[in-house]
Design an enzyme around this catalytic site. Structure first.
Site, PDB file in Angstrom:
ATOM      1  N   TYR A  53     -13.161   7.707  15.339  1.00  0.00           N
ATOM      2  CA  TYR A  53     -13.249   9.617  16.136  1.00  0.00           C
ATOM      3  C   TYR A  53     -13.454   9.122  17.282  1.00  0.00           C
ATOM      4  CZ  TYR A  53     -15.120  13.444  17.842  1.00  0.00           C
ATOM      5  OH  TYR A  53     -15.456  15.185  18.296  1.00  0.00           O
ATOM      6  N   LYS A  60     -22.345   9.785  26.411  1.00  0.00           N
ATOM      7  CA  LYS A  60     -23.301  10.118  25.954  1.00  0.00           C
ATOM      8  C   LYS A  60     -24.454   9.295  26.604  1.00  0.00           C
ATOM      9  CE  LYS A  60     -21.818  10.653  21.444  1.00  0.00           C
ATOM     10  NZ  LYS A  60     -21.611  11.484  20.696  1.00  0.00           N
ATOM     11  N   ASP A  95     -13.509   2.302  22.168  1.00  0.00           N
ATOM     12  CA  ASP A  95     -14.190   3.196  22.842  1.00  0.00           C
ATOM     13  C   ASP A  95     -15.617   2.794  22.144  1.00  0.00           C
ATOM     14  OD1 ASP A  95     -15.769   5.281  22.439  1.00  0.00           O
ATOM     15  OD2 ASP A  95     -13.574   6.653  20.663  1.00  0.00           O
TER      16      ASP A  95
END
Ligand SMILES: Cc1ncc(COP(=O)(O)O)c(C=O)c1O
Length: 442
Positions: free
Chosen positions: A153, A282, A255
């Site tokens: 993702y 994040k 990522d």
């Protein structure tokens, strides 16, 4: 094992105000929210306040937070140093039309910590960060197609909305997954741009890469498959990707939007594998909307307006002073001792979950690394998306609702990330709750 519909009844009893808010929200917002990734049935709770490791919902139910805003709030909710710094900055303005000092502070911290970072740029989301890593790779190599792993993702932009949570029955052989759209509405040709690799299947992935080596601009991979299940890469898988991309002039992108919290220098430090580019998000915004991408200087120079510019990059709120300051203070709190403690606590939790499942004779695999964990009800090792998808989904759903009823918040697919606000008694409370929930399923 039979499933206990009492969990649903109890959830409905506990959450009438959340239900009313959700019904009201649905009048204006499709599905009653703006994040499909955190929706759960029958409806989500509405959170009204959060402090430390506690979140309180609209019905005044207090829960222990073991997901921490999809792994973002690594210091828990409202950490004193971050609040103090942000309160001080509020008096000096919220967003400017020129650079600010806090951006340098955060950029310096990231360049010092991440082995791959010569230069970094900030965005407002991880989605924009991965978009830019891919765009930079395409601009640098002059090629267009890229490889990603099944189940990986990387946010919501078109290019990466391919082969995420696919139906295994439609996705081809496990060792040769087929590229499938993970959203409707993608532009024509988007899916054809993607070569899909099986995560952790080193030989099969290499064979696929070999077939496409002339066409690829980049390989993008989460070193720890994050939101779909917290599955760490095998070291040899990442080493193969590094070797192959280096040999063929292909850009390797990690990522690390989730996995950066594994170690001070992220998973690239943990594995000792240095990519060309990395995307972040994040934790680096200290609770504010953020993303970042960075890496090799010769690639990042594509963003330098004094040299070109060759790749466009803008964003009204990019590197705004509040986010930059909150992120910098958060990272400064994250000393090596803090990472060690988080990892030890999470090891304790993983071990506890395994022991409880053994006592209850429930097959389980508890995955994760550092402060990240995932619970999978299955009796064989979890290496990739297909293994995750084979887990017992009905039991997972019951356990999620059961934990909600017991006062524990996780992601609906039972992944979590610890914060420093979680104490030993909180961990034991989690484990007791987990055991009670499993007992109720028998
Ligand atoms: C690995 C990974 N990349 C990218 C993203 C997208 O980040 P954002 O939600 O900030 O757009 C996420 C979000 O969960 C993620 O887990």
């Amino acid at each position: 094992m039979t499933f206990n519909s009492d969990e649903l009844t109890r959830y409905l009893e506990l959450t009438p105000e959340s239900r009313a808010l959700w019904e009201e929200a649905r009048e204006y917002l499709p599905g009653g929210d703006s994040r499909n990734s955190i929706f759960w049935r029958p409806y989500p709770i509405f959170i009204t306040s959060a402090s430390g490791c506690h979140v309180v919902d609209a019905d005044n139910v207090d829960r222990l937070d073991f997901i921490n805003t999809m792994t973002t709030m690594i210091l828990g909710h409202g950490p004193e140093p971050v609040l103090k710094a942000v309160q001080g900055q509020l008096e000096h303005g919220l967003a400017y039309n020129a650079p600010n000092r806090h951006q340098i502070r955060l950029a310096k911290l990231l360049c010092q910590r991440l082995p791959s970072f010569d230069r970094v740029r900030f965005t407002n989301s991880g989605t924009e960060a991965t978009l830019n890593t891919l765009r930079a790779a395409r601009a640098f190599t002059g090629k267009s197609r890229f490889a990603k792993v099944e189940g990986g993702y990387h946010g919501t932009h078109d290019a990466v909305s391919v082969s995420i949570r696919v139906d295994p029955a439609l996705a081809g052989e496990p060792n040769r997954p087929q590229a499938l759209a993970s959203s409707s509405g993608l532009a024509d040709g988007v899916v054809d741009q993607v070569v899909v690799l099986p995560f952790n299947e080193t030989d099969s992935a290499l064979a696929i890469l070999e077939e496409h080596r002339e066409e690829l601009a980049a390989v993008i991979v989460e070193p720890l498959l994050g939101s779909v299940g917290m599955v760490p890469a095998k070291p040899e898988f990442l080493q193969m990707l590094r070797r192959f991309t280096q040999e063929h002039g292909i850009i390797l992108i990690f990522d690390e939007v989730i996995s950066f919290r594994v170690a001070p220098g992220g998973c690239q430090e943990y594995y000792g594998v240095t990519p060309d580019l990395t995307s972040l998000g994040k934790i680096i915004g200290g609770g504010f909307a953020v993303g970042a991408f960075g890496g090799r200087r010769d690639i990042m120079d594509l963003y330098d307006p004094t040299l070109g510019p060759q790749v466009g990059h803008a964003g009204t709120f990019n590197a705004n002073p509040i986010t930059m300051l909150a992120g910098a203070v958060t990272l400064e709190e994250l000393t090596p001792q803090v990472y060690r403690k988080l990892s030890e606590r999470t090891d304790y939790l993983r071990h506890g979950i395994q022991q409880i499942c053994a006592r209850q004779e429930v097959p389980v695999q508890v995955t994760g690394l550092g402060s990240l964990f995932g619970i999978h009800f299955i009796d064989r090792p979890i290496n990739n998306y297909r293994d995750i998808a084979a887990g017992d989904a009905a039991l997972r759903e019951q356990v999620f609702l059961g934990l909600m009823n017991e006062g524990v918040l996780l992601a609906p697919n039972l992944v979590g990330g610890l914060s420093t606000a979680i104490s030993q008694p909180d961990m034991d409370a989690f484990l007791s709750a987990f055991e009670r929930v499993l007992q109720r399923q028998n």
